[in-house]
Design an enzyme around this catalytic site. Structure first.
Site, PDB file in Angstrom:
ATOM      1  N   HIS A  86      -6.659   2.838   0.518  1.00 38.48           N
ATOM      2  CA  HIS A  86      -5.221   3.111   0.488  1.00 38.48           C
ATOM      3  C   HIS A  86      -5.075   4.626   0.371  1.00 38.48           C
ATOM      4  O   HIS A  86      -5.907   5.286  -0.279  1.00 38.48           O
ATOM      5  CB  HIS A  86      -4.547   2.534  -0.756  1.00 38.48           C
ATOM      6  CG  HIS A  86      -4.573   1.047  -0.898  1.00 38.48           C
ATOM      7  ND1 HIS A  86      -5.604   0.372  -1.476  1.00 38.48           N
ATOM      8  CD2 HIS A  86      -3.654   0.114  -0.564  1.00 38.48           C
ATOM      9  CE1 HIS A  86      -5.320  -0.926  -1.498  1.00 38.48           C
ATOM     10  NE2 HIS A  86      -4.154  -1.110  -0.944  1.00 38.48           N
ATOM     11  N   ASP A  95      -5.459   5.739  -3.147  1.00 34.81           N
ATOM     12  CA  ASP A  95      -6.810   5.592  -3.736  1.00 34.81           C
ATOM     13  C   ASP A  95      -7.571   6.907  -3.680  1.00 34.81           C
ATOM     14  O   ASP A  95      -8.380   7.214  -4.555  1.00 34.81           O
ATOM     15  CB  ASP A  95      -7.684   4.606  -2.934  1.00 34.81           C
ATOM     16  CG  ASP A  95      -7.155   3.206  -2.903  1.00 34.81           C
ATOM     17  OD1 ASP A  95      -6.340   2.860  -3.756  1.00 34.81           O
ATOM     18  OD2 ASP A  95      -7.587   2.454  -2.002  1.00 34.81           O
ATOM     19  N   ASP A 101      -4.927 -13.818  -8.651  1.00 34.86           N
ATOM     20  CA  ASP A 101      -5.821 -13.201  -7.676  1.00 34.86           C
ATOM     21  C   ASP A 101      -6.956 -12.503  -8.431  1.00 34.86           C
ATOM     22  O   ASP A 101      -6.840 -11.332  -8.765  1.00 34.86           O
ATOM     23  CB  ASP A 101      -4.968 -12.195  -6.885  1.00 34.86           C
ATOM     24  CG  ASP A 101      -5.621 -11.717  -5.614  1.00 34.86           C
ATOM     25  OD1 ASP A 101      -6.631 -12.306  -5.207  1.00 34.86           O
ATOM     26  OD2 ASP A 101      -5.101 -10.757  -5.030  1.00 34.86           O
ATOM     27  N   ASP A 152      -9.945 -11.797  -7.376  1.00 30.71           N
ATOM     28  CA  ASP A 152     -10.680 -10.853  -6.515  1.00 30.71           C
ATOM     29  C   ASP A 152     -12.163 -10.765  -6.865  1.00 30.71           C
ATOM     30  O   ASP A 152     -12.724  -9.662  -6.999  1.00 30.71           O
ATOM     31  CB  ASP A 152     -10.067  -9.443  -6.607  1.00 30.71           C
ATOM     32  CG  ASP A 152      -8.774  -9.311  -5.812  1.00 30.71           C
ATOM     33  OD1 ASP A 152      -8.613 -10.035  -4.814  1.00 30.71           O
ATOM     34  OD2 ASP A 152      -7.942  -8.468  -6.190  1.00 30.71           O
TER      35      ASP A 152
HETATM   36  C1  XUL Z   1      -3.892  -7.282  -2.932  1.00 33.54           C
HETATM   37  C2  XUL Z   1      -4.717  -6.919  -1.778  1.00 33.54           C
HETATM   38  C3  XUL Z   1      -4.618  -5.512  -1.321  1.00 33.54           C
HETATM   39  C4  XUL Z   1      -4.706  -5.346   0.148  1.00 33.54           C
HETATM   40  C5  XUL Z   1      -4.483  -3.926   0.635  1.00 33.54           C
HETATM   41  O1  XUL Z   1      -3.967  -8.594  -3.319  1.00 33.54           O
HETATM   42  O2  XUL Z   1      -5.484  -7.723  -1.283  1.00 33.54           O
HETATM   43  O3  XUL Z   1      -5.627  -4.777  -1.945  1.00 33.54           O
HETATM   44  O4  XUL Z   1      -5.942  -5.747   0.621  1.00 33.54           O
HETATM   45  O5  XUL Z   1      -3.311  -3.374   0.183  1.00 33.54           O
END
Ligand code: XUL
Ligand code: CO
Length: 438
Positions: free
Chosen positions: A101, A104, A307, A309
């Protein structure tokens, strides 16, 4: 060399019998699978945000990781140090791609002018880093969700001045992605949705989002960016409702605004499961609509409804996902980005390597399994015979538009037979998949 990872040797492929946790067991980048090296099939990327911008804090506690570049203000010096560490990591891992991003990578900025200056400064440095490294850019994206100005959305904000700031970020990030040779540009609508319908004009917000996406596409063509644009669907979190909830919803939105040939999807498994869909369902929906683009590989936790992740670890799920990706023609401009973070208690510098090594090994195994499944494609054969009726006679006539509803109805009356049931053979096919996962 950043100094941060000096205790870690370059990660090598050592084969399945290696006991070295800091080596690849299956990810042999040059190994040929279905006529192409594994690295070209998978196009693996590390993400900047989870790996280098997060210090391990959660809503209940402070950061747990020792990340010197995150210990003070995110000024130019800290952004440069972060960049050094990131490329040191990519080089030691032999990472083919990365994703970022705008916020980032850059020093923090408050005003539009400051944003443009700080972003331009770091893009110059990224370009120099990339010149000295084999790691390429998979995709870029602008962060239109973290700063408080975006609390009610970027493109869908009730205040057009906020949307103008978002337009500035997207324009500059799209141009930087183009300049750095990225092959995709992602738009995830983190706050393009709403928390309560009581203060929200849904129709108005959808119009704003439609026009914003159209402007992005127009700008892509204006600057000559040849890569793809992808929307990343997610149903909710951070907002209660997000407009891009899943692949099917995104396709309806793209059709509404005439963008279905211009924009594809970046699918994330943990977003799919939050939407009540399976990962492979989302891939097949994208294949069916011809909007498949890229993947943010990760996983959720079945006990947690958010989420999380996490790095993927389910070989059955990954095998099936790669089977459908390959069946759809495989990655073109897209690739396998790990939008995944190590756990908060994984506080050693080498834990970042374990997460990525495990993920890459898993993808390589899944790819090899999927390629074998395609070689003697029992699923395809089964489906072919299951749908054979649609290739001729009544089925073909209906699909090619030769029959009306009445004519179809007359055909049923004429034959006057009660159609026989036909087994879907679910258990047999599930056994087949189990045996294909090695
Ligand atoms: C959030 C997500 C983000 C996108 C990019 O859930 O996945 O990190 O991948 O903005
Ligand atoms: Co993502």
């Amino acid at each position: 060399m950043s100094g941060y990872f000096d205790h870690i040797e370059k990660i090598q492929y050592e084969g399945p019998n290696s006991a070295n946790p800091l080596a690849f067991k299956y990810y042999d980048p040059k190994k040929i699978v279905m006529g192409k090296p594994i690295e070209e099939h998978l196009r693996v990327a590390a993400c900047y945000w989870h790996s280098f911008c997060w210090d391990g804090h959660d809503i209940f506690g402070a950061g747990t990781f020792d990340r010197p570049w995150l210990s003070g203000p995110m000024d130019q010096a800290a952004a440069t140090q972060k960049l050094d560490v990131a490329f040191d990591f990519f080089d030691r891992l032999g990472q083919p791609f990365f994703c970022f991003h705008d916020t980032d990578v850059m020093a923090a900025a408050e005003t539009p002018r400051e944003h443009v200056e700080n972003f331009a400064a770091i893009v110059d440095q990224i370009e120099a880093k990339m010149d000295a490294s084999s790691t390429q850019l998979l995709w870029g994206t602008a962060n239109l969700f973290s700063h408080p100005r975006y609390m009610a959305g970027g493109a869908t904000n009730p205040n057009p001045d906020v949307t103008a700031f978002g337009a500035l970020q997207v324009k500059h990030c799209l141009e930087a992605t183009h300049r750095l040779g990225g092959s995709g540009y992602v738009l995830w609508g983190g706050r393009e949705g709403y928390d309560t319908i009581l203060n929200t004009n849904v129709g108005q917000e959808m119009e704003q989002l439609g026009r914003f996406m159209t402007m992005v596409v127009e700008h892509k063509h204006k600057i000559g960016f040849k890569g793809d644009i992808w929307i990343e669907p997610k149903p909710h979190e951070p907002t209660k409702h997000q407009y891009d909830r899943d692949v099917g919803t995104v396709y309806g939105f793209l059709k509404q605004y005439g963008l279905e040939k211009e924009i594809g999807v970046n699918i994330e498994p943990n977003h799919a499961t939050l939407a009540g869909n399976s990962f492979e369902h989302e891939i097949e929906m994208a294949n069916a609509f011809d909007i498949f683009g890229s993947i943010d590989f990760n996983r959720g936790d079945p006990q947690n409804g958010w989420d999380t992740d996490q790095f993927p670890h389910d070989l059955r799920e990954i095998t099936l996902a790669l089977y459908y990706i390959l069946k759809g023609g495989g990655f073109k401009n897209g690739g396998s980005n790990f939008d995944a973070k190590i756990r908060r208690q994984s506080s050693d510098a080498d834990d970042l390597f374990h997460g990525h090594i495990g993920g890459m090994d898993l993808l390589a195994r899944g790819l090899m399994n999927a390629a074998e499944m395609i070689e003697a494609d029992a699923l395809e054969d089964f489906k072919k015979s299951r749908y054979a009726g649609w290739e001729s006679g009544l089925g073909e006539q209906m699909l090619s538009g030769k029959l009306s509803l009445s004519e179809m109805s007359d055909a049923a009356l004429k034959g006057n037979v009660s159609p026989a049931v036909m087994s879907g053979k679910q258990e047999m096919l599930e056994n087949y998949l189990t045996n294909a996962v090695k």
